[in-house]
Design an enzyme around this catalytic site. Sequence first.
Site, PDB file in Angstrom:
ATOM      1  CB  SER A 592      -0.798  -0.047   1.260  1.00  0.00           C
ATOM      2  OG  SER A 592      -1.966   1.112   0.917  1.00  0.00           O
ATOM      3  CG  ASP A 667      -7.004  -2.677  -3.819  1.00  0.00           C
ATOM      4  OD1 ASP A 667      -7.833  -1.913  -2.987  1.00  0.00           O
ATOM      5  OD2 ASP A 667      -5.769  -2.614  -3.335  1.00  0.00           O
ATOM      6  CG  HIS A 699      -5.577  -2.307  -0.012  1.00  0.00           C
ATOM      7  ND1 HIS A 699      -4.816  -1.994  -0.953  1.00  0.00           N
ATOM      8  CD2 HIS A 699      -5.128  -1.899   1.185  1.00  0.00           C
ATOM      9  CE1 HIS A 699      -3.880  -1.233  -0.670  1.00  0.00           C
ATOM     10  NE2 HIS A 699      -3.964  -1.192   0.523  1.00  0.00           N
TER      11      HIS A 699
END
Length: 733
Positions: A592, A667, A699
């Site tokens: 991320s 995601d 995600h």
Amino acid sequence: MNILKSLSLFLFVSTAVLTAQNKDITLEEIWSGGFRTSGLDALHSMDNGQQYSVLNFENRNSQIDIYNYQTLEKVKTLLSSSNIPSIAYFTDYTFSDDESKILLATDVEAIYRRSSLGKYYVHDTKTGQTTLVSEEKIQEPTFSPNGSKIAYGLNNNLYIKDLDSNETKQITNDGEYNNIINGITDWVYEEEFSFVRAFEWNANGDKLAFIRFDESKVPEFSMDVYGTELYPKQQVFKYPKAGETNSVVSLHIYDLKSEKANEVKLDKDYKDFYIPRIKWTNEPNKLSAQYMNRHQSELDVWFIDAESMKGDLVLAEKDKAYIDVTFNLTFLKDHSFIWTSEKDGYNHIYHYDKNGKLIQQVTSGNWEVTDYYGYDSDSKRIFYQSTEDGSINRSVFAIGLNGKKKQRLTQNTGTNSADFSADFSYFINTYSSADTPPIYTLNYADSGKVLKTIKTNQDLADKLKDYKVSKKEFSTISVNGNELNMWMLKPLDFDESKQYPLFMFQYSGPGSQQVANTWNGINDYWYQDLAQQGYIVACVDGRGTGFKGADFKKVTQNELGKYELEDQITAAKQLGQRAYIDADHIGIWGWSFGGYLSSNALFKGNDVFTMAIAVAPVTSWRFYDTIYTERYMTTPQENPSGYDENSPINHVDKLKGDFLLVHGTGDDNVHVQNTMRMVEALIQADKQFEWALYPDKNHGIYGGNTRLHLYKKMTDFINRTLGDGRPETYLSK
């Protein structure tokens, strides 16, 4: 005595012990849950303060069991699904305030990170009757204070069910998917302000305040869902990217007597704003609401009279960067309130009167309050968690409302967190450190004294004695004028005269922390596996991370990724100067925000890093949502250079090392668009790289065999690129 036999026995035992102490940690064992800790089921403190309830599962039934705090022994089973013909089992429960009714959740399905839909039943403990709330799956059902009604969301509208008459009323009528939402947050509020239920009962249960979201002008985002059918489907939802149109929010109060909802209109002219929190005070006709400008640098707390619909501004905070929104607002019996703020440079507790006049800054010092547990009106003490024992540690404290007689309630240095009984007589403390798996103890709240130990996870500690496990070494490293927290893992057979490849992990997001004196996360076992293969693994929390004061955290304002990257590059250079680290073999990875930074590290730090792995990375802040991104960067229209100079897409031409890029196509948070645009930029720059897409994975990139597959792929990539194809790669184990 037979010496030969004794010697043989000694050699056999010694060999067995030696072998047992040399087990390798494998990815299969990690991802099958082989090192999972044992915890306590989520418990609810009963109103009497002497008992708590726990949801247990026995013989395919779910049941709510009542335990005594002092003895920890089970008192009774309050409710079992085996006694409710209409319910096979339930997965969650909520009591009404008087604990006479229980809301039971069944058939729950996730929507996004925090939101869900489910079938809900109300069980009356006095009559024994169980009633279905709605034939359809609903959201966020919530008891009124006296337990006679339930409000809930359905199809973007709000409903109230009277449990006595069994009558249901629809109180809003304009709800429409991807257009109008009443009482339930939109995607970006849920993700970034971390709440879903945007409605609240007042103390008398005769009014319901709610936020309305008009997302009609918010741009839509679509994701292909491949599934197993012949033709893929599309998921289309409203997602405001940085600089784009947000939902228009408005605050309303519904009166159950008049059956009308009135909109709250304040004297201050808010044009592009957020309402991140609403909460009724102890006065039935006084609602508190927090309003925030789009830049999130100003936060106003209003007290609104529900009869006159007029508001009083009682607290206004401003910050040159941004203000964090929290749930730390507590109203006391005299209508004063407790609040937390970073206004003196560190997060601390403040006490204000009912008009917003400061009575007392309760805590102060060059340390942070990291959790607020509550206020005991009998002892007039506040309970909280803080970094007073060092920024990588957490301890639990009590302090008087007047800021005096502070008392440390936990004794072990590491990470402590507390769950207090309803009357603040007891608390269950969870303690762990890098060397000690979670220990749960029952403690007296007045002194912190341990009454008894509940659970220790000693079985896991004993199990790990048989494995090759290196000690996590904590230290600081002086980088760019700051002492940064760091941990390092070295191979168990570490030889200072040899050189080892360095593999760095970081997340680096604003206010985050990865260097913490707490028990292993699941990635820590992977790092142990890598360490025993001959890598040194390290993590450095650079500028922009949390718990070292507001200035340290907010220095990255308008240049997200700039200073964080400088610190990772400089730290890698300094570590590369150590005799035992091979400066020609330094890699970095992250997920991320960490994937965003590891990409930039490989591109901009191409003279330092030889490889990087980026999982689910943001590749341009132009692609991410308004609330998170603009909090730190303002808008792309206002700050184009901040967005573009720090975007790895614009630096792909600098790639020299080995790069692995990974994303899930489902995601909804960091869209796969980020990776696709990066891939196209790399291709057009004629740069070779490796990449992997995980179909329909969100995600977290998990489900079935997914995580094991991903970590095998990353381990193999590390061994091929950073480890020079070292002989003991994962694949040969």
